[in-house]
Design a protein around this motif. Structure first.
Motif, PDB file in Angstrom:
ATOM      1  N   VAL A  87      11.528  73.874  20.563  1.00 54.77           N
ATOM      2  CA  VAL A  87      11.032  73.223  21.762  1.00 54.77           C
ATOM      3  C   VAL A  87      11.023  71.724  21.495  1.00 54.77           C
ATOM      4  O   VAL A  87      10.450  71.269  20.502  1.00 54.77           O
ATOM      5  CB  VAL A  87       9.603  73.688  22.122  1.00 54.77           C
ATOM      6  N   SER A 141       1.023  70.378  33.586  1.00 53.33           N
ATOM      7  CA  SER A 141       1.825  71.469  33.024  1.00 53.33           C
ATOM      8  C   SER A 141       1.559  71.615  31.532  1.00 53.33           C
ATOM      9  O   SER A 141       1.186  70.653  30.853  1.00 53.33           O
ATOM     10  CB  SER A 141       3.319  71.204  33.237  1.00 53.33           C
ATOM     11  N   SER A 142       1.772  72.823  31.029  1.00 52.31           N
ATOM     12  CA  SER A 142       1.616  73.060  29.591  1.00 52.31           C
ATOM     13  C   SER A 142       2.469  74.239  29.156  1.00 52.31           C
ATOM     14  O   SER A 142       2.899  75.052  29.981  1.00 52.31           O
ATOM     15  CB  SER A 142       0.153  73.328  29.231  1.00 52.31           C
ATOM     16  N   ILE A 143       2.717  74.285  27.865  1.00 49.45           N
ATOM     17  CA  ILE A 143       3.413  75.412  27.242  1.00 49.45           C
ATOM     18  C   ILE A 143       2.597  75.829  26.029  1.00 49.45           C
ATOM     19  O   ILE A 143       2.250  74.991  25.189  1.00 49.45           O
ATOM     20  CB  ILE A 143       4.838  75.038  26.789  1.00 49.45           C
ATOM     21  N   GLN A 201       1.545  80.260  36.898  1.00 47.00           N
ATOM     22  CA  GLN A 201       1.718  80.554  35.484  1.00 47.00           C
ATOM     23  C   GLN A 201       2.833  81.579  35.312  1.00 47.00           C
ATOM     24  O   GLN A 201       2.979  82.496  36.116  1.00 47.00           O
ATOM     25  CB  GLN A 201       0.426  81.097  34.875  1.00 47.00           C
ATOM     26  N   ARG A 203       4.637  83.932  32.129  1.00 49.09           N
ATOM     27  CA  ARG A 203       4.521  84.349  30.728  1.00 49.09           C
ATOM     28  C   ARG A 203       5.734  85.183  30.336  1.00 49.09           C
ATOM     29  O   ARG A 203       6.088  86.130  31.035  1.00 49.09           O
ATOM     30  CB  ARG A 203       3.232  85.145  30.506  1.00 49.09           C
ATOM     31  N   ILE A 215       5.172  83.346  25.291  1.00 49.29           N
ATOM     32  CA  ILE A 215       5.400  81.979  25.752  1.00 49.29           C
ATOM     33  C   ILE A 215       4.729  81.861  27.110  1.00 49.29           C
ATOM     34  O   ILE A 215       5.134  82.520  28.068  1.00 49.29           O
ATOM     35  CB  ILE A 215       6.900  81.656  25.868  1.00 49.29           C
ATOM     36  N   SER A 216       3.695  81.032  27.198  1.00 47.98           N
ATOM     37  CA  SER A 216       2.898  80.914  28.420  1.00 47.98           C
ATOM     38  C   SER A 216       3.108  79.544  29.040  1.00 47.98           C
ATOM     39  O   SER A 216       2.815  78.516  28.423  1.00 47.98           O
ATOM     40  CB  SER A 216       1.420  81.123  28.102  1.00 47.98           C
ATOM     41  N   PHE A 217       3.636  79.532  30.252  1.00 52.58           N
ATOM     42  CA  PHE A 217       3.887  78.293  30.980  1.00 52.58           C
ATOM     43  C   PHE A 217       2.839  78.106  32.079  1.00 52.58           C
ATOM     44  O   PHE A 217       2.578  79.029  32.849  1.00 52.58           O
ATOM     45  CB  PHE A 217       5.258  78.331  31.671  1.00 52.58           C
ATOM     46  N   LEU A 228      10.670  73.321  32.550  1.00 57.13           N
ATOM     47  CA  LEU A 228       9.970  73.682  31.307  1.00 57.13           C
ATOM     48  C   LEU A 228      10.890  74.469  30.377  1.00 57.13           C
ATOM     49  O   LEU A 228      10.863  74.264  29.161  1.00 57.13           O
ATOM     50  CB  LEU A 228       8.696  74.475  31.624  1.00 57.13           C
ATOM     51  N   GLU A 229      11.687  75.343  30.953  1.00 57.12           N
ATOM     52  CA  GLU A 229      12.638  76.114  30.139  1.00 57.12           C
ATOM     53  C   GLU A 229      13.649  75.187  29.452  1.00 57.12           C
ATOM     54  O   GLU A 229      14.140  75.481  28.366  1.00 57.12           O
ATOM     55  CB  GLU A 229      13.386  77.114  30.994  1.00 57.12           C
TER      56      GLU A 229
END
Length: 236
Positions: A87, A141-143, A201, A203, A215-217, A228-229
Motif C-alpha cells: 500500500v 477516509s481510512s484503510i 464502508q 471490507r 482490508i477495511s475501507f 482507495l484500491e
C-alpha cells in the motif's frame, strides 16, 4: 477522524467475536500444519495520527522486517508479503499511522503494537491483530489492514466468506460477494453510510496460512473505492 477509526475498529472487533462463536465451516482447510507465531492490539486518544510522524522503519523490524508476518514499512509504503501486496500513500493527504497512533486508535499499549510489528509477538496468539492504518484527515477516509485468527478446534476451519457473513448478518440487505482484487479471489461486503456513522464502508477478506486478512475501507467525501484500491499493488 479518530472517532470514525474507533467506530470502524469496534465493528471489526465485534465481527471477530461473533465469528469465534460461529459454526464450523469446512470450505477452507488451510489451517492444518500452521506454524505458531505471536500478536497484539492498542490505548487512549493522545495524538493526531494524520499530522504526527508517519510510521518508519523503527516501527517495524529494521533489516528483519521482511520476515515479519505483520508486514513492514518503507517510507510511505506498507508491505504485506503474506497477502502479497503493498500500500503506497502520498504522505500528504494520506498518511500511515505510526505504532503509537495505531495503539491510540485501538486502545492498547504502544509496546503491544511495537512487539507485534517487530515480530516479538505473533498474530497466531491473538484473535485480532492490526497490521496497518492509513488515513486522510480531510476526507475522513481510512484503510485498516488486520488479521483474524480462529484458534479453537471448533472454528479453526472458518473461511473468509463465513467471517464476513457473520458481519453481514447484522445488517439488513448486506451480503457477501466474491471479487477479484489484485488477481486474487477475495470475499467482500459493502456497509452503507446510513448503517455505519455516515460513511460507506467496504471490507475485503481472504485467508492465507490460517489467518483471515481483512482490508477495511472507510470512504469519505470526494473519494470512492476505486481511489482507495489504487493505493494497492501486488508485490512482484
Amino acid at each position: 477522524m479518530k472517532k470514525k477509526i474507533l467506530v470502524l475498529l469496534a465493528g471489526i472487533m465485534a465481527a471477530a467475536s461473533l465469528g469465534a462463536c460461529g459454526k464450523k465451516d469446512n470450505k477452507d482447510s488451510g489451517t492444518q500444519g500452521t506454524t505458531r507465531y505471536t500478536t497484539e492490539p492498542t490505548t487512549g486518544d493522545t495524538q493526531d495520527p494524520i499530522n504526527d510522524p508517519i510510521a518508519t522503519g523503527s516501527d517495524a523490524t529494521g533489516n528483519d522486517a521482511i520476515k515479519n508476518l505483520m508486514g513492514y514499512y518503507k517510507s510511505n509504503e506498507y508491505y504485506n508479503e503474506l497477502a502479497g501486496f503493498k500500500v503506497k500513500v502520498n504522505g500528504y493527504s494520506w498518511k500511515l499511522y505510526s505504532a503509537a497512533d495505531v495503539a491510540a486508535a485501538a486502545g492498547v499499549e504502544e509496546k503491544e503494537i511495537q512487539d507485534l510489528w517487530s515480530g516479538e509477538t505473533s498474530p497466531y496468539e491473538k484473535d485480532m491483530s492490526i497490521c496497518m492504518i492509513a488515513g486522510n484527515k480531510t476526507t475522513g477516509s481510512s484503510i485498516i489492514i488486520s488479521y483474524y485468527y480462529v484458534n479453537n478446534e471448533l472454528n479453526k476451519d472458518t473461511t473468509a466468506a463465513y467471517y464476513l457473513q457473520v458481519a453481514a448478518g447484522q445488517i439488513e440487505g448486506c451480503e457477501v460477494k466474491e471479487i477479484n482484487f489484485m488477481n486474487k479471489n477475495y470475499n467482500a461486503i459493502v456497509i452503507p453510510a446510513e448503517t455505519e456513522g455516515g460513511y460507506d464502508q467496504v471490507r475485503y477478506a481472504i485467508k492465507e496460512r490460517g489467518l483471515i486478512i481483512l482490508i477495511s475501507f472507510t470512504i469519505g467525501a470526494n473519494e470512492n473505492i476505486d481511489m482507495l484500491e489504487a493505493m494497492f499493488s501486488a508485490i512482484k
